[in-house]
Enzyme design. Structure first.
Site, PDB file in Angstrom:
ATOM      1  N   SER A 182       0.853  -1.138  -0.133  1.00 33.79           N
ATOM      2  CA  SER A 182      -0.033  -0.153  -0.142  1.00 33.79           C
ATOM      3  C   SER A 182       0.877   1.358  -0.033  1.00 33.79           C
ATOM      4  O   SER A 182       0.524   2.326  -0.372  1.00 33.79           O
ATOM      5  CB  SER A 182      -0.854  -0.136   1.416  1.00 33.79           C
ATOM      6  OG  SER A 182      -0.375   0.031   2.441  1.00 33.79           O
ATOM      7  N   HIS A 210      -5.374  -3.528  -2.385  1.00 38.39           N
ATOM      8  CA  HIS A 210      -5.215  -2.534  -3.192  1.00 38.39           C
ATOM      9  C   HIS A 210      -5.409  -3.334  -4.486  1.00 38.39           C
ATOM     10  O   HIS A 210      -4.928  -2.631  -5.708  1.00 38.39           O
ATOM     11  CB  HIS A 210      -3.805  -1.856  -2.976  1.00 38.39           C
ATOM     12  CG  HIS A 210      -4.171  -0.985  -1.901  1.00 38.39           C
ATOM     13  ND1 HIS A 210      -4.415   0.382  -2.306  1.00 38.39           N
ATOM     14  CD2 HIS A 210      -3.852  -1.109  -0.592  1.00 38.39           C
ATOM     15  CE1 HIS A 210      -4.479   0.944  -0.972  1.00 38.39           C
ATOM     16  NE2 HIS A 210      -4.065   0.087   0.016  1.00 38.39           N
ATOM     17  N   LYS A 241     -12.179   0.197  -1.049  1.00 45.14           N
ATOM     18  CA  LYS A 241     -11.316   1.023  -1.906  1.00 45.14           C
ATOM     19  C   LYS A 241     -11.815   1.148  -3.296  1.00 45.14           C
ATOM     20  O   LYS A 241     -12.894   1.881  -3.468  1.00 45.14           O
ATOM     21  CB  LYS A 241      -9.808   0.366  -1.766  1.00 45.14           C
ATOM     22  CG  LYS A 241      -9.269   0.382  -0.356  1.00 45.14           C
ATOM     23  CD  LYS A 241      -7.753   0.073  -0.153  1.00 45.14           C
ATOM     24  CE  LYS A 241      -7.500  -0.535   1.247  1.00 45.14           C
ATOM     25  NZ  LYS A 241      -7.256   0.653   2.249  1.00 45.14           N
TER      26      LYS A 241
HETATM   27  C1  PLP Z   1      -2.871  -3.689   2.343  1.00 46.26           C
HETATM   28  C2  PLP Z   1      -3.874  -3.287   3.101  1.00 46.26           C
HETATM   29  N1  PLP Z   1      -4.822  -4.385   3.802  1.00 46.26           N
HETATM   30  C3  PLP Z   1      -5.881  -4.119   4.500  1.00 46.26           C
HETATM   31  C4  PLP Z   1      -6.235  -2.832   4.500  1.00 46.26           C
HETATM   32  C5  PLP Z   1      -7.364  -2.561   5.449  1.00 46.26           C
HETATM   33  O1  PLP Z   1      -8.682  -2.488   4.462  1.00 46.26           O
HETATM   34  P1  PLP Z   1      -9.918  -1.494   5.085  1.00 46.26           P
HETATM   35  O2  PLP Z   1      -9.659  -0.104   4.946  1.00 46.26           O
HETATM   36  O3  PLP Z   1     -10.931  -1.963   4.415  1.00 46.26           O
HETATM   37  O4  PLP Z   1      -9.943  -1.849   6.403  1.00 46.26           O
HETATM   38  C6  PLP Z   1      -5.563  -1.858   3.924  1.00 46.26           C
HETATM   39  C7  PLP Z   1      -6.104  -0.506   4.101  1.00 46.26           C
HETATM   40  O5  PLP Z   1      -5.862   0.663   4.508  1.00 46.26           O
HETATM   41  C8  PLP Z   1      -4.308  -2.332   3.067  1.00 46.26           C
HETATM   42  O6  PLP Z   1      -3.828  -1.146   2.684  1.00 46.26           O
END
Ligand code: PLP
Length: 393
Positions: A182, A210, A241
């Site tokens: 991310s 992502h 997202k």
């Molecule tokens: C790689 C990754 N996994 C999981 C998440 C968590 O997702 P969510 O925003 O739906 O809780 C994020 C988001 O910030 C992320 O970037």
């Protein structure tokens, strides 16, 4: 007079201010979209994960409204008591078909999907082999599981192999990577890690937060992108997202999903999505199937913007996705660049330690399918001016 027992928090906040790392929350005055108003200023928004512009897609908006009219605003319970509605079940069926797995289960967020899954499918006797840049929710889930956590350097498959070689035979092992990282926008070493998991009899898990809606046919994720269907035991995705709404899910075998129904703590102990959220996510999957041009436009914009930043001389790291970091070094410098961009009408958040390693602070950019060429060129011009002012380029 009572002394404030939380006084030390103010000291820590002051330390952040002294290091130029204190951040005030930026507040949107308008919808989440490519050009919006933040803190009273009209800006080109390069900081959302709204890859396909679905946060404001008419079909999703209508489905949410219909669901509220028909089913109300809340589910009223956790899934395992009274909080499972038909619309939740329909979404899970649709997700499983979309991901080409036997079954799927939806969590309140991607965070709870990762943390709830890793912590419940493994215990004290297991070993977790994890990329050093994996998301915080994986790390928290790993800690909660009480398994031994063995971290390998980013994308270093040879190091992961050495760890696995040292694990006693017969130990339950999980190999886990983000699909897209991310903060760097590069891809996990999925095909190679699948090989390793197969060779050592490990469970293979990928967090495609992502990648959902971005990579693979119709946005099915990195498993599809790399042709790894059937090789990944646990696939996590988000609905927060590219899908435009909120939530996370796990796709895999029916046994995995039924086990999570019984043991994943966020599923058991936290209220399920309002029906409007589930209905919105159903509509989002339909849009992915019906409007592939959105993903094509996302990638055209990604190529245009990334190559533009590179041509200006910025360090964009190893990104292979619409997430393009502009790496500047020290945290204060990243925050200064972000602030300067904001003054020029571009919102791109500065990210510093501990989210990224010391000395690797950056301004992180994400383009979406809904940015116009003019908006992206405007942003490139602002980067050129701000980067020049601060001596970054
Ligand atoms: C790689 C990754 N996994 C999981 C998440 C968590 O997702 P969510 O925003 O739906 O809780 C994020 C988001 O910030 C992320 O970037």
């Amino acid at each position: 007079m009572r002394q404030d027992p939380l006084g030390y928090l103010s000291t820590e906040l002051q330390a952040l201010r002294d290091q130029g790392l204190y951040r005030r929350l930026r507040v949107l005055d308008d919808e989440q979209k490519a050009r919006t108003s933040i803190d009273g200023r009209s800006v080109v928004n390069l900081s959302s994960n709204n890859y396909l512009g679905l946060t404001t897609h008419p079909k999703l908006r209508q489905r949410a409204l219909d669901a509220i009219r028909r089913l109300g605003v809340g589910s009223g319970s956790v899934r395992t008591i009274a909080g499972t509605m038909q619309v939740h079940m329909e979404l899970e069926r649709k997700l499983a078909a979309f991901k080409r797995t036997e079954a799927a289960v939806v969590f309140q967020s991607g965070f709870t999907a990762n943390a709830g899954t890793v912590s419940s499918i493994l215990g004290r006797d297991a070993v977790i082999v994890s990329d050093e840049l994996n998301h915080a929710s994986i790390i928290d889930g790993a800690r909660l599981s009480r398994a031994a956590i063995k971290v390998f350097p980013h994308r270093d498959v040879a190091a992961a192999r050495r760890i696995l070689q040292d694990v006693p035979r017969g130990t339950r092992t999980l190999v886990i990577t983000d699909g897209v990282f991310s903060m760097d926008g590069d891809l996990g070493a999925l095909p190679e890690l699948c090989e390793l998991a197969d060779e050592f009899g490990g469970i293979m898990m990928v967090d495609d937060a992502h990648a959902s809606g971005v990579f693979g046919s119709h946005g099915r994720g990195t498993v599809d992108h790399f042709g790894m269907h059937g090789r990944v035991d646990v696939q996590v995705g988000t609905l927060s997202k590219a899908m435009g709404a909120l939530g996370g899910y796990v796709a895999g075998s029916r046994a995995l999903i039924e086990f999570l129904h019984h043991r994943a703590r966020p599923f058991l102990f936290s209220t399920s999505h309002p029906p409007s959220v589930a209905a919105t996510c159903l509509a989002a999957i339909e849009v992915l199937e019906e409007e592939p041009q959105l993903i094509e436009r996302l990638w055209e914009n990604t190529r245009f913007f990334k190559s533009g930043l590179q041509a200006l001389g910025f360090d964009t790291g190893a990104s292979e996705s619409p997430i393009t970091p502009v790496i500047v070094g020290e945290g204060a410098r990243a925050m200064a660049l972000s602030d300067r961009l904001f003054e020029k009408g571009v919102f791109a958040q500065g990210i510093g330690f501990p989210t990224v390693p010391q000395g690797k602070a950056r301004v992180r950019t994400i383009v979406t399918a809904t940015h116009s060429r003019e908006e992206l060129q405007f942003a490139l011009d602002a980067f050129k001016a701000a980067g020049g002012d601060l001596g970054v380029i």
